[in-house]
Design a protein around this motif. Structure first.
Motif, PDB file in Angstrom:
ATOM      1  N   GLY A  89       0.818  -1.213   0.000  1.00 10.54           N
ATOM      2  CA  GLY A  89       0.000   0.000   0.000  1.00 10.54           C
ATOM      3  C   GLY A  89       0.847   1.257   0.000  1.00 10.54           C
ATOM      4  O   GLY A  89       0.551   2.234  -0.712  1.00 10.54           O
ATOM      5  N   LEU A  90       1.932   1.243   0.786  1.00 13.13           N
ATOM      6  CA  LEU A  90       2.829   2.396   0.822  1.00 13.13           C
ATOM      7  C   LEU A  90       3.545   2.566  -0.515  1.00 13.13           C
ATOM      8  O   LEU A  90       3.712   3.693  -1.008  1.00 13.13           O
ATOM      9  N   ALA A  92       2.411   1.642  -3.450  1.00 17.10           N
ATOM     10  CA  ALA A  92       1.438   2.135  -4.429  1.00 17.10           C
ATOM     11  C   ALA A  92       1.200   3.635  -4.264  1.00 17.10           C
ATOM     12  O   ALA A  92       1.141   4.375  -5.256  1.00 17.10           O
ATOM     13  N   ALA A  93       1.076   4.098  -3.022  1.00 19.64           N
ATOM     14  CA  ALA A  93       0.836   5.526  -2.787  1.00 19.64           C
ATOM     15  C   ALA A  93       2.049   6.368  -3.145  1.00 19.64           C
ATOM     16  O   ALA A  93       1.919   7.471  -3.693  1.00 19.64           O
ATOM     17  N   TRP A  94       3.240   5.863  -2.878  1.00 24.68           N
ATOM     18  CA  TRP A  94       4.465   6.636  -3.111  1.00 24.68           C
ATOM     19  C   TRP A  94       4.825   6.707  -4.590  1.00 24.68           C
ATOM     20  O   TRP A  94       5.109   7.774  -5.120  1.00 24.68           O
ATOM     21  N   ASP A 100       0.897   1.864  -8.934  1.00 22.49           N
ATOM     22  CA  ASP A 100      -0.340   1.998  -8.155  1.00 22.49           C
ATOM     23  C   ASP A 100      -1.492   1.289  -8.857  1.00 22.49           C
ATOM     24  O   ASP A 100      -2.250   0.529  -8.238  1.00 22.49           O
ATOM     25  N   MET A 104      -3.396  -2.034  -7.280  1.00 21.48           N
ATOM     26  CA  MET A 104      -4.798  -1.888  -6.900  1.00 21.48           C
ATOM     27  C   MET A 104      -5.718  -2.756  -7.755  1.00 21.48           C
ATOM     28  O   MET A 104      -6.741  -3.245  -7.279  1.00 21.48           O
ATOM     29  N   ALA A 157      -3.608  -3.322   2.500  1.00 20.02           N
ATOM     30  CA  ALA A 157      -2.953  -2.540   1.449  1.00 20.02           C
ATOM     31  C   ALA A 157      -3.815  -1.363   1.006  1.00 20.02           C
ATOM     32  O   ALA A 157      -3.316  -0.244   0.822  1.00 20.02           O
ATOM     33  N   ARG A 158      -5.087  -1.598   0.828  1.00 17.21           N
ATOM     34  CA  ARG A 158      -5.975  -0.509   0.408  1.00 17.21           C
ATOM     35  C   ARG A 158      -6.078   0.559   1.482  1.00 17.21           C
ATOM     36  O   ARG A 158      -6.086   1.767   1.182  1.00 17.21           O
ATOM     37  N   ARG A 161      -2.708   2.429   1.624  1.00 18.51           N
ATOM     38  CA  ARG A 161      -2.565   3.317   0.467  1.00 18.51           C
ATOM     39  C   ARG A 161      -3.375   4.592   0.646  1.00 18.51           C
ATOM     40  O   ARG A 161      -2.875   5.706   0.398  1.00 18.51           O
ATOM     41  N   LEU A 165      -1.624   8.263   0.957  1.00 14.86           N
ATOM     42  CA  LEU A 165      -1.874   9.331  -0.012  1.00 14.86           C
ATOM     43  C   LEU A 165      -2.206  10.642   0.694  1.00 14.86           C
ATOM     44  O   LEU A 165      -1.743  11.713   0.284  1.00 14.86           O
TER      45      LEU A 165
END
Length: 273
Positions: A89-90, A92-94, A100, A104, A157-158, A161, A165
């Motif tokens: 999750g981190l 994907a956000a980064w 991402d 997802m 993870a969701r 994320r 964000l």
């Protein structure tokens, strides 16, 4: 705080009871795995505090040994799912962009699958086909834990994320970047601490879900295999005489209820802080 303390107290008592199983077994002078057909479904007494099961084995001892398995699988699966889910999750956000989107969409795909039938299907795979020893406790626990982690990381993870964000767009993260803090420093010092509370709540609920899932798989004969006790296979063994000896089913069911309720109290307590 009261709910958090009560939940932690219940979990601590269950863990302490599970760890004390060999000591209690030695003090009672009884083997939790040795059958005694003359004591089949014996009622609670001084000799058998919670009664005996279908093979005359002490229910108290088997309940405590079962706690080692059920709690162990639940905690291991939840921790592994939390670590994997937080990392993905981190990431994907980064990174954003195609990373991402890919992560997802993978999470959405796993969420779209019917979890329980897939869990049953995967649990039915013969460990020998994967080169693992059949019937070994470590193999069964590792197999069930891996199956639970396969689906358990998605929710974490969701959540990670979405929280990451928000944190990455905050003013103090922008200020840290403007001051020359490296991306690793930003993630480690300013983003990860903000993920602790939501991930802790998700992890506490994941422990409860993993305990229930392991119990379901063991109840169906696809999880921990006898003679090793788990709360799920104890329930399965007790169903044949549920009316003649209901206590054999009541005790493991009550243990599952207490463990799941304790995890829910911890999650609720952390969320209210």
């Amino acid at each position: 705080m009261t709910r958090l303390r009560l939940g932690l107290l219940l979990l601590a008592l269950l863990a302490l009871a599970a760890l004390s199983a060999p000591l209690l077994e030695g003090w009672m002078g009884r083997d939790a795995f040795a059958p005694d057909l003359f004591a089949r479904y014996a009622p609670p007494s001084a000799e058998y505090p919670l009664g005996a099961d279908e093979l005359g084995r002490d229910l108290l001892l088997r309940l405590l040994y079962g706690a080692r398995v059920s709690l162990g699988v639940g905690v291991a699966a939840a921790l592994a799912a939390a670590v994997l889910g937080t990392a993905l999750g981190l990431l994907a956000a980064w990174r954003g962009g195609w990373v991402d989107a890919a992560l997802m969409r993978l999470a959405d795909g796993l969420l779209a699958l019917p979890a329980l039938p897939i869990l049953v299907l995967l649990a039915a795979v013969d460990p020998a086909a994967l080169g693992l020893p059949r019937g070994a406790l470590a193999t069964d626990m590792l197999r069930i834990t891996a199956i639970l982690v396969l689906f358990g990381w998605v929710g974490v993870a969701r959540l990670a994320r979405a929280t990451a964000l928000t944190l990455l767009a905050s003013d103090y993260v922008r200020a840290a970047r403007a001051l020359g803090v490296t991306e690793a420093g930003v993630l480690w010092r300013h983003v990860l601490p903000g993920l602790a509370a939501p991930v802790a709540v998700a992890s506490a609920l994941a422990v409860a879900g993993a305990i229930l899932a392991e119990s379901v798989l063991s109840f169906l004969g696809l999880g921990i295999q006898p003679p090793v006790p788990s709360w799920g296979n104890m329930l399965a063994n007790a169903q044949e005489a549920v009316f003649a000896a209901p206590l054999a089913a009541v005790w493991p069911g009550l243990a599952i209820l207490l463990a799941v309720a304790a995890c829910a109290l911890v999650a609720d307590g952390v969320a209210r802080k």
